[in-house]
Motif scaffolding. Structure first.
Motif, PDB file in Angstrom:
ATOM      1  N   ARG A 277       0.451 -27.766 -11.095  1.00 35.97           N
ATOM      2  CA  ARG A 277      -0.731 -27.538 -10.275  1.00 35.97           C
ATOM      3  C   ARG A 277      -1.480 -26.320 -10.777  1.00 35.97           C
ATOM      4  NH1 ARG A 277      -1.917 -29.813  -5.525  1.00 35.97           N
ATOM      5  NH2 ARG A 277      -3.073 -27.912  -4.981  1.00 35.97           N
ATOM      6  N   SER A 278      -2.798 -26.452 -10.818  1.00 29.49           N
ATOM      7  CA  SER A 278      -3.611 -25.324 -11.269  1.00 29.49           C
ATOM      8  C   SER A 278      -3.691 -24.227 -10.217  1.00 29.49           C
ATOM      9  CB  SER A 278      -5.021 -25.807 -11.616  1.00 29.49           C
ATOM     10  OG  SER A 278      -5.623 -26.399 -10.481  1.00 29.49           O
ATOM     11  N   THR A 279      -3.449 -24.591  -8.976  1.00 30.02           N
ATOM     12  CA  THR A 279      -3.539 -23.600  -7.901  1.00 30.02           C
ATOM     13  C   THR A 279      -2.749 -24.096  -6.706  1.00 30.02           C
ATOM     14  OG1 THR A 279      -5.042 -22.398  -6.420  1.00 30.02           O
ATOM     15  CG2 THR A 279      -5.641 -24.649  -6.976  1.00 30.02           C
ATOM     16  N   ASP A 280      -2.228 -23.168  -5.930  1.00 28.98           N
ATOM     17  CA  ASP A 280      -1.594 -23.543  -4.669  1.00 28.98           C
ATOM     18  C   ASP A 280      -2.667 -23.820  -3.633  1.00 28.98           C
ATOM     19  OD1 ASP A 280       0.993 -23.228  -5.637  1.00 28.98           O
ATOM     20  OD2 ASP A 280       0.983 -21.071  -5.192  1.00 28.98           O
ATOM     21  N   CYS A 281      -2.345 -24.730  -2.733  1.00 31.46           N
ATOM     22  CA  CYS A 281      -3.303 -25.070  -1.684  1.00 31.46           C
ATOM     23  C   CYS A 281      -3.191 -24.019  -0.579  1.00 31.46           C
ATOM     24  CB  CYS A 281      -3.024 -26.468  -1.139  1.00 31.46           C
ATOM     25  SG  CYS A 281      -4.248 -27.027   0.060  1.00 31.46           S
ATOM     26  N   GLU A 282      -4.079 -23.016  -0.639  1.00 39.87           N
ATOM     27  CA  GLU A 282      -4.009 -21.928   0.323  1.00 39.87           C
ATOM     28  C   GLU A 282      -4.730 -22.271   1.624  1.00 39.87           C
ATOM     29  OE1 GLU A 282      -5.605 -18.609  -1.708  1.00 39.87           O
ATOM     30  OE2 GLU A 282      -3.936 -18.409  -3.111  1.00 39.87           O
ATOM     31  N   ASP A 365     -14.604 -25.119 -12.407  1.00 38.59           N
ATOM     32  CA  ASP A 365     -13.370 -24.440 -12.788  1.00 38.59           C
ATOM     33  C   ASP A 365     -12.179 -25.229 -12.282  1.00 38.59           C
ATOM     34  OD1 ASP A 365     -12.311 -23.206 -10.096  1.00 38.59           O
ATOM     35  OD2 ASP A 365     -14.458 -22.757 -10.135  1.00 38.59           O
ATOM     36  N   ASN A 367      -9.554 -24.535 -10.420  1.00 40.19           N
ATOM     37  CA  ASN A 367      -9.199 -24.460  -9.008  1.00 40.19           C
ATOM     38  C   ASN A 367     -10.072 -25.387  -8.170  1.00 40.19           C
ATOM     39  OD1 ASN A 367      -7.260 -22.576  -9.578  1.00 40.19           O
ATOM     40  ND2 ASN A 367      -8.433 -20.820  -8.854  1.00 40.19           N
ATOM     41  N   THR A 368     -11.372 -25.409  -8.479  1.00 42.59           N
ATOM     42  CA  THR A 368     -12.276 -26.309  -7.756  1.00 42.59           C
ATOM     43  C   THR A 368     -11.957 -27.762  -8.074  1.00 42.59           C
ATOM     44  OG1 THR A 368     -14.005 -24.620  -7.826  1.00 42.59           O
ATOM     45  CG2 THR A 368     -14.706 -26.875  -7.359  1.00 42.59           C
ATOM     46  N   GLN A 370      -9.068 -29.000  -8.836  1.00 36.77           N
ATOM     47  CA  GLN A 370      -7.864 -29.365  -8.086  1.00 36.77           C
ATOM     48  C   GLN A 370      -8.183 -29.574  -6.604  1.00 36.77           C
ATOM     49  OE1 GLN A 370      -4.453 -29.588  -9.504  1.00 36.77           O
ATOM     50  NE2 GLN A 370      -4.383 -30.770  -7.620  1.00 36.77           N
ATOM     51  N   ALA A 371      -9.081 -28.770  -6.074  1.00 40.88           N
ATOM     52  CA  ALA A 371      -9.438 -28.912  -4.660  1.00 40.88           C
ATOM     53  C   ALA A 371     -10.110 -30.253  -4.397  1.00 40.88           C
ATOM     54  CB  ALA A 371     -10.353 -27.761  -4.235  1.00 40.88           C
TER      55      ALA A 371
END
Length: 487
Positions: A277-282, A365, A367-368, A370-371
């Motif tokens: 995952r490129s980022t954790d789902c915060e 980017d 993170n976006t 992945q969102a």
């Protein structure tokens, strides 16, 4: 197979547009051939490309079944749990911010490889400077200035089918190494690399050497800027790129079998694309995230990921959604990537009555990106014709537990049937796509089950540390074999 197909294709050209009754035996000029290919591209693909791809898929499915059902076969367990150290390596690859999926792939794998080998990454002289990479890198000219180090260090080449890999192709053809073959078809790379340097003689020589008389015809078309995708995808030009390879790494069963059939004496290892995952789902409130991204909080969200190309068949997706929009809940279609004006898809959206349904983000980017995946409902990942690539965006979507719709061919056959929604390859007809989208749109439980199966499969087989272990073990085996004295 390709030679006979394209010989028939040339014969079919006359039938498609009709011959001059006064000159029935007059050969077509190259310009006429190109005009016909543009006018009848989809018809030619459907007449010849679709049946051949379906035949390949049947053969591939059978080979996978036979291999994975054999007791103790390593294909059932492609990852390794043994931790080894593979030594010093020079890894030739693009890196971010170069706009390339392979650049992103190499950067994501780098942290896990760091504890398994000493790597220095070699980028092109004209590449943008890597940002936030965190590992040693040099430009090609700097690396090659130390000839002793260059000769002593084994090489890993990340090779893909685009011009940014020109320097890697040249190095791979001159100095042996392990090639990570991301795309089975490399015709576009050879054409762009050699014709851009006005080296048509070398391009012609390689085309003839590896594809015979048909290669000479295609070289003529390419030199005059008349070749089309039907020819490029049909004549892969893979062998010359691998002629000096000590070993080959691929990501799919399809590519593994093709390399084995083409070059049976070269070791080849299938290592699945890693998922991280490129980022954790915060953010936990889905409505808030959708609002931030611009999505409607209550509508069904279809997404198509990455740069839009002809091969991704977004025209089919737009036309299909327009045809079924009254049969499914209110929805939006998001293209998360760039949408070139040359494709004419914005005009098609207006003509199809989907102007208020479709949104295009442009390049975003990670993170976006992945969102958008995390907060979508259905991911559509169609590719035809294919360069034999394994889709990193598909892995991201499956890993995030999203139901994905794909064509039933190529690397999509690597995954269990319950983890994807596979449809027949279609060009002029969209019945299979319509049925798949309608079923998923109207059945939340089906979406959840397919997404859950996808996430479970990716977690089991595509974990980044497992992939890094497989890389290190295979690279070590190659250097060990090289160092063993001959008998």
């Amino acid at each position: 197979m390709a030679d006979s197909v394209f010989s028939k294709l040339f014969e079919k050209i006359g039938t498609l547009i009709g011959r001059d009754p006064n000159e029935p035996h007059r050969p077509f000029s190259l310009q006429e051939v190109q005009q016909i290919l543009h006018q009848h591209h989809d018809a030619l693909l459907e007449l010849y490309g679709v049946p051949i791809e379906e035949l390949r898929a049947r053969q591939l499915r059978q080979r996978i079944l036979e291999d994975t059902s054999s007791a103790g076969n390593s294909l059932c367990n492609p990852h390794t749990t043994e931790r080894v150290f593979a030594g010093d390596w020079a890894i030739f690859t693009p890196l971010p911010p170069t706009a390339s999926g392979i650049a992103d792939y190499a950067a994501e794998l780098a942290p896990s490889l760091a504890s398994r080998l000493n790597a220095i990454y070699i980028i092109a002289d004209d590449a943008p400077t890597p940002e936030h990479f965190g590992f040693p890198f040099e430009r090609l000219s700097e690396w090659k200035s130390n000839q002793e180090r260059d000769r002593a260090t084994p090489r890993l080449y990340h090779l893909g089918n685009s011009h940014i890999h020109e320097y890697i192709l040249q190095e791979a053809m001159q100095q042996p190494g392990v090639v990570v073959l991301h795309d089975w078809v490399l015709h576009h790379l050879f054409e762009q690399t050699m014709l851009r340097r006005s080296d048509s003689d070398t391009f012609r020589k390689l085309a003839v050497e590896h594809h015979g008389p048909l290669g000479e015809v295609i070289a003529d078309l390419a030199e005059r800027e008349l070749s089309g995708d039907a020819f490029r995808f049909g004549l892969p030009m893979t062998a010359p790129a691998l002629q000096n390879a000590k070993a080959v790494i691929v990501h799919s069963f399809e590519s593994m079998y093709r390399v084995r059939d083409l070059l049976p004496d070269i070791p080849v290892q299938r290592i699945p694309l890693q998922y991280s995952r490129s980022t954790d789902c915060e953010e936990t409130n889905a409505s808030d995230v959708r609002k931030r991204l611009g999505m409607h909080p209550d509508r069904l969200i279809f997404v198509a990921l990455g740069l839009a190309t002809v091969q991704k068949r977004l025209d089919s997706l737009i036309s299909t959604l327009a045809a079924i929009k009254e049969q499914i809940p209110p929805f939006e279609l998001w293209v998360v990537g760039e949408l070139p004006d040359s494709l004419g898809l914005r005009e098609l959206t207006i003509e199809s009555g989907l102007a208020n349904h479709m949104h295009v983000t442009g390049r975003v980017d990670m993170n976006t990106f992945q969102a958008f995946i995390d907060h979508s409902d259905v991911v559509v990942n169609l590719r035809f014709p294919s360069a034999g690539e394994s889709s990193a965006t598909l892995i991201r979507a499956m890993g995030a537990g999203k139901p994905c719709v794909v064509f039933d061919s190529g690397s999509a056959l690597d995954y269990p049937g319950d983890s994807l929604v596979r449809i027949p390859i279609e060009i002029s007809s969209h019945a299979g796509l319509a049925n798949a989208l309608r079923s998923l749109a109207c059945d939340e439980n089906a979406r959840q089950q397919t997404g859950s199966a996808a996430a479970n499969h990716i977690a089991k087989w595509h974990a980044v540390d497992q992939c890094a272990d497989a890389y290190a073990n295979f690279m070590l085996s190659v250097t060990t074999e090289r160092d063993e004295p001959s008998r």
